[in-house]
Write a protein that holds these residues in place. Sequence first.
Motif, short mmCIF file in Angstrom:
data_model
loop_
_atom_site.label_atom_id
_atom_site.label_comp_id
_atom_site.label_asym_id
_atom_site.label_seq_id
_atom_site.Cartn_x
_atom_site.Cartn_y
_atom_site.Cartn_z
N GLU A 129 0.84 -1.20 0.00
CA GLU A 129 0.00 0.00 0.00
C GLU A 129 0.87 1.26 0.00
O GLU A 129 0.53 2.27 -0.62
N LYS A 132 2.11 1.78 -3.46
CA LYS A 132 1.01 2.24 -4.31
C LYS A 132 0.71 3.71 -4.09
O LYS A 132 0.54 4.49 -5.03
N ARG A 133 0.67 4.15 -2.81
CA ARG A 133 0.24 5.52 -2.49
C ARG A 133 1.40 6.50 -2.41
O ARG A 133 1.18 7.71 -2.35
N PHE A 136 1.21 8.93 2.87
CA PHE A 136 -0.12 9.07 3.42
C PHE A 136 -0.26 10.45 4.05
O PHE A 136 0.74 11.03 4.52
N GLN A 140 -4.46 9.69 7.88
CA GLN A 140 -4.29 8.28 7.49
C GLN A 140 -3.12 7.64 8.24
O GLN A 140 -3.22 6.52 8.73
N GLY A 176 -6.92 -1.78 0.60
CA GLY A 176 -7.02 -0.35 0.89
C GLY A 176 -7.61 0.00 2.24
O GLY A 176 -7.74 1.18 2.57
#
Length: 484
Positions: A129, A132-133, A136, A140, A176
């Motif tokens: 994750e 991917k992101r 944050f 988050q 997610g």
Amino acid sequence: MGCVTSKKKMPIPTRISKVSDLKVQPSTFVVENHERFQDVYSIGTSLGSGTFGEVRKVIHRSNHSERAVKIFRKDLATNEEKKQKLLNEIEVLKRLDHPNIVRVYEFFEDTKRFYIVMEHCKGGELFEEIIKRKSFNEVQTAQIVYQILSALAYLHDHEIVHRDIKPENILLEEKGDIMNCKLIDFGTAAFFEKGKLLRGSIGTAYYIAPEVLVGNYSEKCDLWSCGVLLFILLCGYPPFDGRNDVEIIDKVNRGHYEFKGEIWKHISSEAKDLVSSLLSPEPTRLTASEALTHPWVALNSHRTMPNTTIMDAALKNLKNFHNTSKLRDAVNTFITTQCISQKDTKELRDVFRAMDTNGDGKLSREELLNQFSKTMGYNAASDEVDRIMAEVDTDNNGYIDYTEFLKATLDIRTVMSSENMRRAFDLFDKDGSQSISAMELKKILAGEAISENKVWESIVKEVDQNGDGEIDFNEFQQIILSKL
């Protein structure tokens, strides 16, 4: 990194002299299954691989539940130390009961492999994750870090140190879904005694605390790793980087990092303060409980609040819960921990977290009182909470643990479905005779405790209506369903 296995801290055997001495816990049912693994589970897709084997998705053949299994090849565990690491992971996981720590169900062994069956988290690793992101936002990040700090506060309170906190060892329940993280991989975990230092260098280069490299450290090594995790979540790269482990470890030893780059200009001073309070020398480093109360965590870690209907229903079930017999409590514990799905408990986890205001993974009398005082006077709430504690705190540790909460708040008709009742009966009916003897009860519930036969005969006598000295399925159903 190298590893030195810690000596296991084994529980002192207890004595069960009367029925009231019996304490049924989730660990009671985490035992070795002597059936052939492939006869119990169908093996599905690979979820990952490691030094000694792999993790695969599996489906339980009889109840069709999805789980994950860690498969260890014995030929790769070439010495006793590596085998001990596996046994240590099972021993640690059996004792844990926290919504952000993966649940273990059972384990198997054959001539070539060990198998540890656990929850299946469909969302994959937090590491994936992060890739991917990239990074944050602060809310988050705080939501993720709060969950890990809560798990660490729980572990450290139970005198267990994880020693390998990193994004690869944090799973998301669904794709997610950062609101439901699970801490995994307890192969490097160790029991410790308060005030005594641990020894042996163990961990992953990016996340390892400098004192671990020296070989004398406390449970606070987990908080350093959590500080590294926090840093990465906020900016997308590690505080201590290098082309190889040698360069990384050199930077860890020096302990120097910087809030450099455009992204850090937009990160609050409170977030940076928490990073600094975790990536600090061991004596000044925050504990997990202290980090949970840090202003930045309190401001940003907005937990999912249950809707009023769900909260009211949970509180009503808490008020109405009655622990009528040891056998019923044992059946309830087995079904809650071994049969009920993550989906069925998700809303109640939100209720539990909302009530667990200090984030330590258990509900105190004060936390219950705070909740019930919202709808009734203080004196009435105090009396109600005392009655709830007496009924729900079945292990008498002074708190309502996560499974105790679920047992009391899950819809009892869902828990005691005909399918779950049959699974529970078959658990005790080890010889398949369609009746449960006192010795079969003892085999399942006594564990390592020293017990007298009269205890188990007394439990059978309470249920045995036809006087044949055993419990048949009709008698079993009647005692379990008698208070519905």
